[in-house]
Motif scaffolding. Structure first.
Motif, PDB file in Angstrom:
ATOM      1  N   TYR A   3      46.847  22.981  35.135  1.00  0.00           N
ATOM      2  CA  TYR A   3      46.277  24.302  35.406  1.00  0.00           C
ATOM      3  C   TYR A   3      45.405  24.791  34.254  1.00  0.00           C
ATOM      4  CZ  TYR A   3      49.490  24.582  39.349  1.00  0.00           C
ATOM      5  OH  TYR A   3      50.156  24.342  40.523  1.00  0.00           O
ATOM      6  N   GLU A   4      45.787  24.444  33.043  1.00  0.00           N
ATOM      7  CA  GLU A   4      45.041  24.890  31.861  1.00  0.00           C
ATOM      8  C   GLU A   4      43.821  24.027  31.595  1.00  0.00           C
ATOM      9  OE1 GLU A   4      46.762  26.530  27.858  1.00  0.00           O
ATOM     10  OE2 GLU A   4      46.701  24.329  27.714  1.00  0.00           O
TER      11      GLU A   4
ATOM     12  N   PRO B 195      42.158  32.719  38.104  1.00  0.00           N
ATOM     13  CA  PRO B 195      43.224  33.613  37.611  1.00  0.00           C
ATOM     14  C   PRO B 195      44.621  33.181  38.023  1.00  0.00           C
ATOM     15  CG  PRO B 195      41.392  34.878  38.513  1.00  0.00           C
ATOM     16  CD  PRO B 195      41.135  33.453  38.863  1.00  0.00           C
TER      17      PRO B 195
ATOM     18  N   TYR C 138      46.085  30.687  35.703  1.00  0.00           N
ATOM     19  CA  TYR C 138      46.560  31.284  34.448  1.00  0.00           C
ATOM     20  C   TYR C 138      48.068  31.548  34.509  1.00  0.00           C
ATOM     21  CZ  TYR C 138      47.155  34.930  30.862  1.00  0.00           C
ATOM     22  OH  TYR C 138      47.580  35.665  29.788  1.00  0.00           O
TER      23      TYR C 138
ATOM     24  N   HIS D 152      50.317  28.170  35.221  1.00  0.00           N
ATOM     25  CA  HIS D 152      50.519  27.334  34.035  1.00  0.00           C
ATOM     26  C   HIS D 152      51.845  27.646  33.352  1.00  0.00           C
ATOM     27  CE1 HIS D 152      49.629  25.006  30.469  1.00  0.00           C
ATOM     28  NE2 HIS D 152      49.736  26.087  29.706  1.00  0.00           N
TER      29      HIS D 152
ATOM     30  N   PRO E  69      35.206  28.610  30.668  1.00  0.00           N
ATOM     31  CA  PRO E  69      35.742  29.431  29.579  1.00  0.00           C
ATOM     32  C   PRO E  69      34.785  29.525  28.400  1.00  0.00           C
ATOM     33  CG  PRO E  69      37.437  27.960  30.415  1.00  0.00           C
ATOM     34  CD  PRO E  69      36.143  27.540  31.060  1.00  0.00           C
TER      35      PRO E  69
ATOM     36  N   ARG F  61      37.966  37.328  32.266  1.00  0.00           N
ATOM     37  CA  ARG F  61      38.947  36.821  33.227  1.00  0.00           C
ATOM     38  C   ARG F  61      38.429  35.545  33.875  1.00  0.00           C
ATOM     39  NH1 ARG F  61      39.282  37.206  38.620  1.00  0.00           N
ATOM     40  NH2 ARG F  61      37.539  38.674  38.669  1.00  0.00           N
ATOM     41  N   PRO F  62      39.269  34.508  34.028  1.00  0.00           N
ATOM     42  CA  PRO F  62      38.841  33.311  34.761  1.00  0.00           C
ATOM     43  C   PRO F  62      38.316  33.695  36.141  1.00  0.00           C
ATOM     44  CG  PRO F  62      40.942  32.922  33.680  1.00  0.00           C
ATOM     45  CD  PRO F  62      40.640  34.376  33.501  1.00  0.00           C
TER      46      PRO F  62
ATOM     47  N   PHE G 259      45.442  28.852  27.225  1.00  0.00           N
ATOM     48  CA  PHE G 259      45.740  30.124  27.872  1.00  0.00           C
ATOM     49  C   PHE G 259      46.586  30.987  26.943  1.00  0.00           C
ATOM     50  CE2 PHE G 259      45.346  28.373  32.411  1.00  0.00           C
ATOM     51  CZ  PHE G 259      44.161  29.053  32.640  1.00  0.00           C
TER      52      PHE G 259
ATOM     53  N   ALA H   8      47.399  38.580  25.121  1.00  0.00           N
ATOM     54  CA  ALA H   8      47.157  39.153  26.446  1.00  0.00           C
ATOM     55  C   ALA H   8      47.086  40.678  26.370  1.00  0.00           C
ATOM     56  CB  ALA H   8      48.238  38.711  27.422  1.00  0.00           C
TER      57      ALA H   8
ATOM     58  N   TRP I  96      42.378  36.387  27.668  1.00  0.00           N
ATOM     59  CA  TRP I  96      42.914  35.391  28.599  1.00  0.00           C
ATOM     60  C   TRP I  96      43.064  34.042  27.904  1.00  0.00           C
ATOM     61  CZ3 TRP I  96      44.128  36.357  33.792  1.00  0.00           C
ATOM     62  CH2 TRP I  96      43.774  37.626  34.271  1.00  0.00           C
ATOM     63  N   TRP I  97      42.294  33.843  26.842  1.00  0.00           N
ATOM     64  CA  TRP I  97      42.290  32.569  26.123  1.00  0.00           C
ATOM     65  C   TRP I  97      42.508  32.813  24.637  1.00  0.00           C
ATOM     66  CZ3 TRP I  97      41.941  28.165  28.998  1.00  0.00           C
ATOM     67  CH2 TRP I  97      41.376  28.269  30.271  1.00  0.00           C
TER      68      TRP I  97
END
Length: 530
Positions: A206-207, A214, A217, A220, A408, A414-415, A484, A492, A497-498
């Motif tokens: 996922y990452e 989203p 995120y 993961h 990214p 935001r993704p 993430f 966060a 987000w990253w």
């Protein structure tokens, strides 16, 4: 399959998206001033075949662009894309298709793929064949589109044509396609990265997938046992379920249901372009009239009643029209062709050194598939930065970052969620991060275009930090490791987000004057400031 034919259209939704992507991005990628110009590619092919557009050249790169005007390649690419977009949209909206329309769509997309989109991937991104395979879904769309030609009547645009119900040969060709897609993906995983055998690949997927969304995120951070369960389900769907096709009607229907559900879950958890939407199409061939009949009204004059009346008339008719017999001959010939072209595909599936996303014929009629045979354990990104400083080595120089549409970059962005649309350049940047800039010369080409602030190239970017002012004097590539942030954690809470850590330089600072010889050596058009 008379009724199911009305809900089993050719792959027009993926075609609409594919032609839309081509119209929006082809000029920037393979146009006159593209990263790898289509005209230059075709000229090199022509030169290789002694300056002639002969059968060998057509076989190597089958595209109608050979016979079109090269003086304005951007317009040619636009016309092909728009014609394909309009035609596929007509079929999608009306639900009416025939062999002529589907053949036109297939030829148009084949021409765009062989016009240099394939070379854009193959020459610079060989590594991706062991990861995802960008060209995998191009070949899959072409094969699905080719099968769609024979699903339709020859001329009529009726949604329920007389005397031309879908042949069982065509239906089984679609089933054979989904069988190869899923089994090929399952086998390449088992034979490839050991994390698939250890049930740990979903800890990273996922990452590190090309363009996370989203939902990825949060997925993961699922517990380890859930990731193992996901991996087991993946193996079951790809290695076991495909054989349900050959176990009778009920198991075949179950196969179709599970495959469609699986693709929907993939759509929700990742931005894999139109790939998953496209894979749903052959899965629909697992259903028949009885299983899909509930979708249609039983009122008088409805589809069900018309089908029954049509079947009664055909049963009472002593002799079928000549066209029906011709159609049977065509269907049998089609089946024999698919069987013959499947021989190298089957041998590849049985080979311990299986390759994925490969075509064994230039028309890509029957191909071998596979996805994520290797999973990257860490996500790295190439970040392009520009500065107006005279000296790029000045410690006080201010470097400003370019953001791409979806990949990214900005830690607080935001993704995105874009499926089924596809930002090709974002994907190619993901592939480039695995290698060096020497193996991806196109990225230096991109840097030159940013130095010149070419409007068409900037349209592929989300932000231009130098908008409204003088272009940058220098561009460099920086290499970062991205992870993430933890939901609810410190980063966060700051809106990130990253989180990222610098690895080092990806390519050194370059300026436009210093790239002049680089462009000349490759016959690329020198960027001029717009």
């Amino acid at each position: 399959w008379m009724i199911s034919n009305t809900v089993f259209p050719p792959p027009c939704f993926p075609l609409v998206v594919a032609f839309l992507v081509a119209y929006h991005q082809n000029k920037q990628l393979i146009g006159e001033k593209g990263l790898l110009p289509c005209k230059l590619y075709l000229q090199n092919v022509k030169k290789y075949f002694k300056g002639k557009i002969n059968l060998d050249a057509l076989s190597y790169a089958p595209t109608i662009i050979w016979f079109l005007d090269w003086s304005d390649m951007d317009s040619t690419l636009d016309y092909l894309s728009l014609f394909g977009l309009a035609t596929s949209a007509f079929v999608l909206v009306t639900g009416c298709a025939n062999m002529v329309l589907m053949a036109v769509l297939w030829v148009l997309y084949l021409s765009l793929v062989n016009g240099n989109l394939e070379d854009l991937h193959n020459n610079y991104f060989l590594f991706h064949f062991s990861c995802v395979g960008t060209t995998g879904w191009e070949s899959q769309l072409l094969e699905t589109g080719f099968l769609g030609i024979f699903l339709c009547p020859l001329w009529t645009l009726s949604r329920l044509p007389r005397h031309t119900p879908p042949s069982s040969i065509i239906i089984w060709s679609f089933r054979w396609l989904i069988f190869r897609i899923m089994l090929g993906a399952g086998l390449i995983k088992i034979r490839g990265d050991r994390c698939w055998r250890e049930l740990t690949c979903m800890d990273y997927h996922y990452e590190t997938q090309p363009v996370p969304n989203p939902i990825a995120y949060f997925m993961h951070r699922s517990p380890w046992w859930f990731h193992q369960f996901e991996t087991l389900v993946n193996h079951f769907i790809e290695l076991v379920v495909p054989f349900f096709l050959f176990l009778g009607r009920r198991m075949c229907i179950l196969h179709g249901f599970l495959q469609i559900l699986f693709q929907v879950l993939l759509i929700l958890s990742g931005n894999l372009s139109f790939l998953n939407w496209l894979t749903i199409v052959p899965s629909i061939a697992c259903f028949d009239d009885t299983s899909l009949g509930f979708l249609f009204s039983s009122r008088p004059g409805g589809v069900k009643e018309r089908v029954v009346q049509m079947q009664l008339k055909d049963a009472a008719r002593e002799q079928l029209p000549l066209g029906c017999y011709i159609r049977k001959v065509v269907n049998i010939s089609f089946g024999l062709l698919i069987a013959y072209l499947s021989i190298p595909v089957v041998l590849n599936l049985l080979n311990s050194r299986q390759v994925m996303n490969t075509s064994f014929n230039p028309l890509r009629i029957v191909n071998t598939y596979g996805a994520f045979g290797s999973i990257t354990k860490e996500r790295t990104e190439v970040i392009l930065q520009g500065t107006s400083s005279l000296d790029p080595n000045d410690p006080t120089a201010v470097w400003e970052e370019y953001d791409f549409k979806c990949k990214p970059g900005d830690l607080k962005r935001r993704p995105c969620f874009i499926t089924p649309y596809h930002y090709r350049l974002d994907w190619l940047m993901w592939f480039a991060a695995f290698q060096t800039y020497e193996q991806n010369e196109w990225i230096i080409h991109l840097a030159g275009k940013l130095l010149a602030q070419e409007e068409e190239t900037l349209s592929l970017m989300a932000t231009n930090p130098f908008a409204g002012r003088a272009p940058p004097r220098w561009i460099r590539g920086e290499h970062f490791k991205y992870k993430f942030s933890r939901p609810g954690g410190k980063h966060a809470s700051e809106g990130r987000w990253w989180i990222r850590k610098r690895i080092g330089p990806y390519f050194p600072p370059v300026n436009l004057q210093g790239l002049k010889k680089f462009y000349e050596d490759r016959n690329w058009p020198y960027p001029l400031q717009d």
